[in-house]
Design a protein around this motif. Structure first.
Motif, mmCIF file in Angstrom:
data_model
loop_
_atom_site.group_PDB
_atom_site.id
_atom_site.type_symbol
_atom_site.label_atom_id
_atom_site.label_comp_id
_atom_site.label_asym_id
_atom_site.label_seq_id
_atom_site.Cartn_x
_atom_site.Cartn_y
_atom_site.Cartn_z
ATOM 1 N N GLU A 158 9.192 -7.297 15.253
ATOM 2 C CA GLU A 158 8.724 -8.642 15.570
ATOM 3 C C GLU A 158 8.892 -8.967 17.055
ATOM 4 O O GLU A 158 8.592 -10.076 17.486
ATOM 5 C CB GLU A 158 9.480 -9.672 14.721
ATOM 6 N N ALA A 451 -0.821 -9.655 16.556
ATOM 7 C CA ALA A 451 0.459 -9.868 15.866
ATOM 8 C C ALA A 451 1.036 -11.240 16.191
ATOM 9 O O ALA A 451 1.577 -11.926 15.311
ATOM 10 C CB ALA A 451 1.440 -8.767 16.249
ATOM 11 N N ASP A 454 -1.045 -13.817 14.338
ATOM 12 C CA ASP A 454 -0.852 -13.813 12.892
ATOM 13 C C ASP A 454 0.596 -14.055 12.468
ATOM 14 O O ASP A 454 0.920 -13.959 11.279
ATOM 15 C CB ASP A 454 -1.325 -12.471 12.318
ATOM 16 N N GLU A 456 3.155 -12.201 13.125
ATOM 17 C CA GLU A 456 3.898 -10.960 12.881
ATOM 18 C C GLU A 456 4.848 -10.629 14.019
ATOM 19 O O GLU A 456 5.759 -9.810 13.847
ATOM 20 C CB GLU A 456 2.913 -9.798 12.685
#
Length: 756
Positions: A158, A451, A454, A456
């Motif tokens: 992350e 990412a 979204d 993530e």
């Protein structure tokens, strides 16, 4: 005396348009260099810095990655190099008082030019959650904040650790080591946005993702093809190498949608004759349509195959694989399709062929004009096919020459800044440091933005650069960045990315190339790798802009200690105190760096091994150089649309805007312009000097608009347009990328024009 920064943002959409120039450098370049340097640094500091640029005992220019020869000029820099040094060595300062006076919302309304002109950041700055402006913070607190966020993540994946090409070898090696010890391969870098296509194509075809030529090779070539590149603005010192090659008898073909002054004539400021008359460089200018390069090289390959005795059959038999499949595809090349794809005349291609057949030693140079299309990787593979046919890899005066942009972008990749590292590299890293690196691939730049978008990814850490301004699909990217829990930027100066933040944000000010670096009472130096694989030292000579600055290696080392804690057995504190200890570890992990400290101590450094160049050995999956046979692709335009390429002005370097002029193209005092061929403009009803919105078209149907651009009638290739980035990055869809490399397709954007 140095001057103060501008207080207000100048208007940028009402430029004056003057005559296009047909020669680069000369007295205007010298005068402009000195004027900018004096404005930023003053007279004394200008002499103190510019005489050390690119010298063996000095510092590496923070601009482009073009190499230096063994013999150096006293003034071993170009106009844009002088601007890059002046911006970094400026006497202007951005203190906590500046941030107190300028809320983030105010900074977000400012242009990149205005932000960059304010000067060097002097202290770590922190934007707390809910605050409207940055405030000063101690280094200790800054590292605790980052550690809090990183250790609270559900997974190391992350976190994103981005690297700019300015980062030194030592800092890059430490950053990738920290990221992997932390547990992620999320190491996107600026190469993902530029020469990733080159690396992908070259690794597959010749076994190494780097160029195969040296400066000496350029000086001894019979033919140099410069494709999709504008050396006069982007790599001005390359013009000296082309001038020397011409003097030795080389021919030069330029392949580009726009005529560029530097390729027409170079007025070398190092000599009186050069300043007055200059040297004509182009022997042939092929004004190709955007994206037509693969078709051009495919047809040239067909014509070589059709010419008796033109193929180096011994080389092909001994050193290559896949020839028969390639030859079958090449022989099917079609003149009509090629003329449509390229916009060239048959006579021009036949003239180019004659020059190719007359050459025993051919080099092809290229830059973003080849690497930022959907079909970029097949295009560069076709260039390799072209060179392999006549044995032009692995012998003097011949080879591939991808010209890198940023000064250590190639070195950062060599040091392991890569989201898809090889197993061999990770094995060596793990043995050396007794860690277990993750083996799954990480995120590149485009995937990192997705990412963040979204949810993530939650922490974004950037070692240099201006990520928000450099990346595609500006609206999407900025919204994605604002979803992060924490954004961190290691920076020397202000840029757009500091105004587009996560919930919390940090700016960590660092030493520049021009600054002295003293750790534990001892002077340190760092190293870089240039575009041709030469590694050398860089030593700053100026007192740092503030006593509160830390070097990049020190920042990574302290961050690692704060995050990893006592469980890490890596000697981070030792690395911070003595960069030689970092180089000792590099020498045991990275092939080609054996005995690193001793070899880099030699004036000028050393060359890394390159098997295709040095031994005609090709470390590919087949053990040979690979011919390839991809279908020919080129952009096809709907009626009433043009194909836009984004490019730099002469007054910028990547996203750093030095000024508002594009001297060689005749643009003065503004950046929001779009260059359109006069015939296309008339067909579309676009009067010279009128204003228009640029709207890109992509299969997702989303509207991407860049408003208020002045139309400039300009001799571009038919069907093509050009405008400056980062202003037009908003038009580049995030999902419009090159196959295989995933590089944003910023050089082939379908646009329509709507009234402003």
């Amino acid at each position: 005396m140095a001057t103060k920064p501008p207080t207000g943002d100048p208007v940028q959409d009402a430029p004056q348009v003057e005559a296009v120039q047909h020669a680069a450098a000369g007295l205007p370049a010298v005068a402009h260099s000195l004027r900018v340097a004096q404005q930023q640094m003053g007279v004394r500091r200008t002499a103190q810095t510019l005489l050390k640029v690119n010298q063996k005992d000095g510092f590496d220019c923070p601009g482009c990655a073009w190499p230096e020869g063994d013999k150096r000029h006293t003034a071993e820099f170009c106009e844009n190099g002088a601007k890059a040094v002046a911006e970094e060595a400026t006497l202007r300062r951005v203190t906590p008082d500046f941030f107190a006076a300028h809320p983030v919302a105010d900074l977000a309304t400012r242009s990149g030019y205005w932000l960059g002109q304010q000067g060097r950041i002097t202290q770590p700055m922190y934007l707390p959650e809910g605050a409207d402006r940055y405030e000063a913070v101690t280094w200790e607190r800054a590292f605790r904040i980052i550690a809090e966020e990183l250790t609270a993540l559900g997974s190391p994946d992350e976190a994103l650790f981005y690297t700019s090409g300015r980062t030194s070898n030592e800092a890059a090696f430490l950053l990738q080591l920290f990221a992997r010890e932390f547990g992620t391969n999320n190491l996107p870098d600026c190469s993902n946005m530029c020469h990733e296509s080159s690396g992908s194509a070259l690794t597959e075809t010749i076994g190494i993702g780097k160029g195969s030529v040296s400066l000496e090779d350029l000086h001894h070539a019979d033919l140099i093809i410069v494709a999709g590149q504008n050396p006069g603005t982007n790599h001005p010192r390359m013009l000296s190498a082309l001038e020397e090659a011409k003097a030795a008898g080389a021919k030069i073909i330029s392949v580009n949608p726009l005529p560029e002054a530097g390729m027409e004539r170079f007025k070398n400021p190092q000599t009186a004759r050069g300043m007055i008359r200059g040297a004509a460089l182009n022997d042939l200018f092929l004004q190709i349509r955007i994206g037509g390069d693969q078709a051009l090289f495919r047809l040239l390959n067909k014509l070589i195959l059709d010419t008796e005795g033109a193929v180096d059959t011994d080389f092909v038999a001994q050193h290559t694989h896949g020839y028969e499949d390639f030859a079958e595809a090449a022989r099917a090349a079609d003149w009509a399709q090629t003329l449509t794809a390229t916009g060239l005349d048959r006579a021009d291609i036949e003239e180019a062929l004659a020059m190719v057949l007359a050459s025993e030693r051919t080099i092809v140079c290229w830059a973003m004009g080849l690497t930022q299309h959907k079909h970029s990787v097949p295009t560069i593979r076709e260039v390799v096919n072209f060179l392999l046919l006549r044995g032009n890899i692995g012998r003097p005066g011949a080879g591939v020459c991808p010209v890198r942009g940023h000064s250590n972008v190639q070195g950062d990749r060599t040091m392991g800044i890569f989201e898809r590292p090889s197993a061999a590299f990770l094995d060596a890293l793990d043995r050396e440091f007794a860690i277990t690196s993750p083996r799954h691939h990480g995120y590149d730049v485009v995937r990192s933005i997705q990412a963040l978008r979204d949810g993530e990814a939650k922490v974004f850490f950037a070692m240099g650069g201006n990520f928000v301004a450099a990346t595609p699909d500006t609206t999407v990217t900025e919204a994605a960045m604002r979803r992060a829990r924490l954004t961190v930027h290691v920076s020397t100066k202000l840029n757009r990315s500091h105004a587009v933040t996560g919930t919390r944000a940090l700016i960590l000010p660092t030493l520049g190339r021009t600054d002295k670096d003293v750790q534990a009472g001892q002077k340190q130096f760092v190293t870089v790798e240039d575009s041709m694989g030469l590694v050398h030292s860089s030593r700053g000579n100026l007192t740092p802009a503030s006593p509160h600055l830390l070097s990049e290696p020190a920042i990574v080392a302290r961050l690692a200690r704060a995050v990893l804690g006592p469980a890490s057995t890596t000697p981070w504190e030792e690395f911070e105190k003595d960069y030689g200890t970092i180089r000792d570890r590099i020498s045991r992990v990275v092939p080609g760096f054996e005995d690193f400290n001793a070899r880099v101590a030699r004036p000028g450094g050393f060359a890394l091994p390159h098997a295709p160049r040095d031994e005609r050995r090709f470390p590919t999956a087949t053990g040979k150089a690979n011919f390839t046979a991809a279908p020919v692709e080129f952009p096809e335009l709907p009626e009433g649309r043009l194909l836009l390429q984004t490019l730099r002005s002469h007054d910028q370097y990547n996203t750093t805007i030095y000024g508002l002029d594009d001297r060689y193209r005749g643009i003065k005092g503004g950046r929001r312009i779009v260059m359109v061929n006069p015939e296309d403009a008339r067909a579309l009803g676009l009067a010279d000097g009128s204003y228009t919105d640029l709207v890109s078209e992509w299969k997702d149907g989303a509207e991407r608009r860049a408003p208020g651009f002045r139309v400039v009638h300009y001799p571009t290739a038919r069907g093509c347009a050009a405008a400056y980035y980062p202003e037009t990055n908003v038009l580049v869809p995030l999902d419009a990328t090159a196959d295989t490399s995933n590089t944003p397709a910023s050089k082939s954007v379908v646009i329509r024009f709507e009234k402003a």
